[in-house]
Design a protein around this motif. Structure first.
Motif, short mmCIF file in Angstrom:
data_model
loop_
_atom_site.label_atom_id
_atom_site.label_comp_id
_atom_site.label_asym_id
_atom_site.label_seq_id
_atom_site.Cartn_x
_atom_site.Cartn_y
_atom_site.Cartn_z
N UNK A 41 41.05 38.07 18.89
CA UNK A 41 40.06 37.92 19.95
C UNK A 41 39.71 39.28 20.55
N UNK A 42 38.56 39.36 21.21
CA UNK A 42 38.16 40.66 21.78
C UNK A 42 39.06 41.08 22.94
N UNK A 43 39.18 42.38 23.13
CA UNK A 43 39.91 42.93 24.28
C UNK A 43 38.95 42.98 25.46
N UNK A 44 39.38 42.44 26.59
CA UNK A 44 38.59 42.58 27.81
C UNK A 44 39.39 43.37 28.82
N UNK A 45 38.69 44.15 29.62
CA UNK A 45 39.30 44.93 30.69
C UNK A 45 38.53 44.64 31.98
N UNK A 46 39.27 44.49 33.06
CA UNK A 46 38.63 44.27 34.36
C UNK A 46 39.27 45.24 35.35
N UNK A 47 38.51 46.27 35.72
CA UNK A 47 39.00 47.33 36.60
C UNK A 47 38.54 47.05 38.02
N UNK A 48 39.49 47.22 38.97
CA UNK A 48 39.18 47.02 40.39
C UNK A 48 39.94 48.04 41.23
N UNK A 49 39.41 48.26 42.42
CA UNK A 49 40.13 48.98 43.47
C UNK A 49 39.94 48.17 44.74
N UNK A 50 40.44 48.68 45.84
CA UNK A 50 40.26 47.98 47.11
C UNK A 50 38.78 47.85 47.45
N UNK A 51 38.00 48.87 47.11
CA UNK A 51 36.59 48.91 47.49
C UNK A 51 35.61 48.64 46.35
N UNK A 52 36.06 48.71 45.12
CA UNK A 52 35.15 48.60 43.98
C UNK A 52 35.64 47.57 42.97
N UNK A 53 34.72 46.77 42.47
CA UNK A 53 34.99 45.87 41.36
C UNK A 53 34.07 46.32 40.22
N UNK A 54 34.64 46.89 39.18
CA UNK A 54 33.86 47.41 38.07
C UNK A 54 33.55 46.34 37.02
N UNK A 79 43.30 52.34 41.34
CA UNK A 79 42.52 51.48 40.46
C UNK A 79 43.50 50.73 39.58
N UNK A 80 43.35 49.42 39.48
CA UNK A 80 44.19 48.65 38.59
C UNK A 80 43.31 47.91 37.59
N UNK A 81 43.91 47.46 36.53
CA UNK A 81 43.15 46.83 35.46
C UNK A 81 43.90 45.62 34.93
N UNK A 82 43.16 44.56 34.64
CA UNK A 82 43.68 43.40 33.94
C UNK A 82 43.17 43.48 32.51
N UNK A 83 44.10 43.55 31.56
CA UNK A 83 43.77 43.59 30.14
C UNK A 83 44.04 42.21 29.55
N UNK A 84 43.12 41.71 28.74
CA UNK A 84 43.29 40.42 28.07
C UNK A 84 42.97 40.59 26.59
N UNK A 85 43.86 40.01 25.77
CA UNK A 85 43.63 39.98 24.32
C UNK A 85 44.18 38.65 23.83
#
Length: 141
Positions: A41-54, A79-85
């Motif tokens: 399956x594809x790799x998804x990344x979701x990057x966020x900070x307190x003030x920004x949702x990328x 900045x933190x990231x949720x990685x899904x595969x």
């Protein structure tokens, strides 16, 4: 000359030379590299900070997601990231103020600071030069 004047003069000299020692001069460039062996399956990344949702992004095999930012003057940028595969999910900080002050000198000598995260089947690797990587996390919790 007083110590305060000497510190002020040294600070101004460093700022003029653009050595990147001052927080307001630094720009961080974060690269999230997909080096998985398959695109399904594809790799998804979701990057966020307190003030920004990328937002969540799909990063295809052998491609990358890239963002840049200037750190907060207060030293609290995160900045933190949720990685899904597929059924694998991993979340961690991809940048946290203070985490990079012990990187090798060659990675700290420029205003443009590089952070690479390479995602592989066996885990997550970090580098500051896209050459020498250190394994930081496994996919499992």
């Amino acid at each position: 000359m007083s110590k305060v004047v000497m510190i002020l003069i040294l600070t101004l000299i460093m700022a003029q030379q653009g050595l990147g020692f001052l927080v307001w001069e630094m720009v961080y460039h974060v690269h999230l590299l997909n080096r998985m062996t398959t695109d399904f399956p594809p790799l998804t990344v979701h990057v966020k900070s307190k003030n920004d949702d990328l937002r969540e992004r799909t990063v295809r095999k052998d491609n990358e997601y890239y963002f840049k930012f200037k750190p907060s003057l207060w030293g609290n940028t995160l900045f933190y990231c949720v990685f899904r595969h597929g059924d694998k999910v991993k979340m961690f900080d991809v940048y946290k103020s203070g985490d990079y002050k012990h990187e090798k000198f060659s990675c700290r000598q420029h205003r443009q600071r590089l952070v690479y995260w390479k995602v592989q089947d066996d885990g997550f690797y970090r580098s500051c030069d896209d050459e020498s990587y250190v394994k930081m996390y496994d996919w499992r919790r």
